[in-house]
Scaffold this active site. Sequence first.
Site, short mmCIF file in Angstrom:
data_model
loop_
_atom_site.label_atom_id
_atom_site.label_comp_id
_atom_site.label_asym_id
_atom_site.label_seq_id
_atom_site.Cartn_x
_atom_site.Cartn_y
_atom_site.Cartn_z
N HIS A 74 -1.32 -1.17 2.81
CA HIS A 74 -1.04 -1.13 4.17
C HIS A 74 -2.01 -1.76 4.99
CE1 HIS A 74 2.07 2.06 3.39
NE2 HIS A 74 1.00 2.67 3.07
C1 BDR Z 1 -1.15 4.10 7.44
O1 BDR Z 1 -1.51 5.39 7.40
C2 BDR Z 1 -2.68 5.87 6.62
O2 BDR Z 1 -2.53 6.63 5.60
C3 BDR Z 1 -3.14 4.51 5.96
O3 BDR Z 1 -4.44 4.45 6.10
C4 BDR Z 1 -2.52 3.53 6.94
O4 BDR Z 1 -3.23 3.36 8.04
C5 BDR Z 1 0.13 3.97 6.57
O5 BDR Z 1 1.38 4.51 7.15
#
Ligand code: BDR
Length: 312
Positions: free
Chosen positions: A241
């Site tokens: 992500h």
């Molecule tokens: C986001 O949520 C967190 O778990 C990750 O770091 C990322 O920023 C993904 O949905």
Amino acid sequence: MARKIIIDTDPGQDDAVAILTALASPELELLGLSVVAGNVPLPLTTANALRVADLAGRPDLPVHAGCDRPLLEDLHTSEVVHGDSGLDGSELPPPSRAATPGHAVDWLVATLAAAPERSVTLCPIAPQTNLALAIRRAPEILRAVDRIVMMGGSAFYGGNASPAAEFNIFVDPHAAAIVFGAGVPITMIGLDCTHKALMPRWWLDDLVALGTAVGRTVAGMMDFNERYDRWRYGSEAGPLHDPCVIAYLLAPDLFGGKDCHVAIETGSPLTRGMTVVDWWGKTGLPANAHVVTEVDSDRLFRLLHERLARYG
Ligand code: BDR
Ligand code: CA
């Protein structure tokens, strides 16, 4: 001249990769990290941010601890994805120092107040509590913001924290509503994009083959991190992500999307934190975000490898 950025973060393995990538990129000048509670509670996200700065050989990097809970909601964490430490799989030592003195919101306000007009890009890759409070306290700081490039939200993909909401927006929807309403240009990199950035096996193998602490650490962390996602989504690989935000700054041509109006659901318990993206212009409201839904995954992972390979 390097683009000045601030990363607002809750490390988190993928946050760590985003920070390492930014610090390896001379096109970007990372002014510092503002840390918030999210994936794990604030004492852990702060320690993790410091551990990552140590790994990058940057014990001088400003790392400010910020809000330990959302504006109105109780804190919702994500140990199921990130492990109890938030950086499980990394084997990093404890941090070499304490956080930089001063609350992250104070630091954001002071840094932006002193910056020239439209000179700083804000990169929230976590619940947006720190940014929202800074905006509320001193709205005039927005004149220094060139753009907000965030990881968060979802247009068509559904949610990963609830059926309707992506984690970063779900945790603090009221903060996200303030950020999306701030009137600053926003790039929203949400699950539609990041679930096309699936970590290829060669990427993890090539990181290990670098034989460096950064290569081993990133591969170990992301191997741990993707286990949950592979199980949950039934995919062969897990999504990466937060580094998409940094890659977008370095190579926006890798990404595709559309300017849209985005509203945040703060009222409904059923769809709390949903990013309501007006993809087809049904509301007639002016676009407040560039909503990214596409990525050239192969080029993305080559770019990330090339940057992470710069660490000795
Ligand atoms: C986001 O949520 C967190 O778990 C990750 O770091 C990322 O920023 C993904 O949905
Ligand atoms: Ca994050």
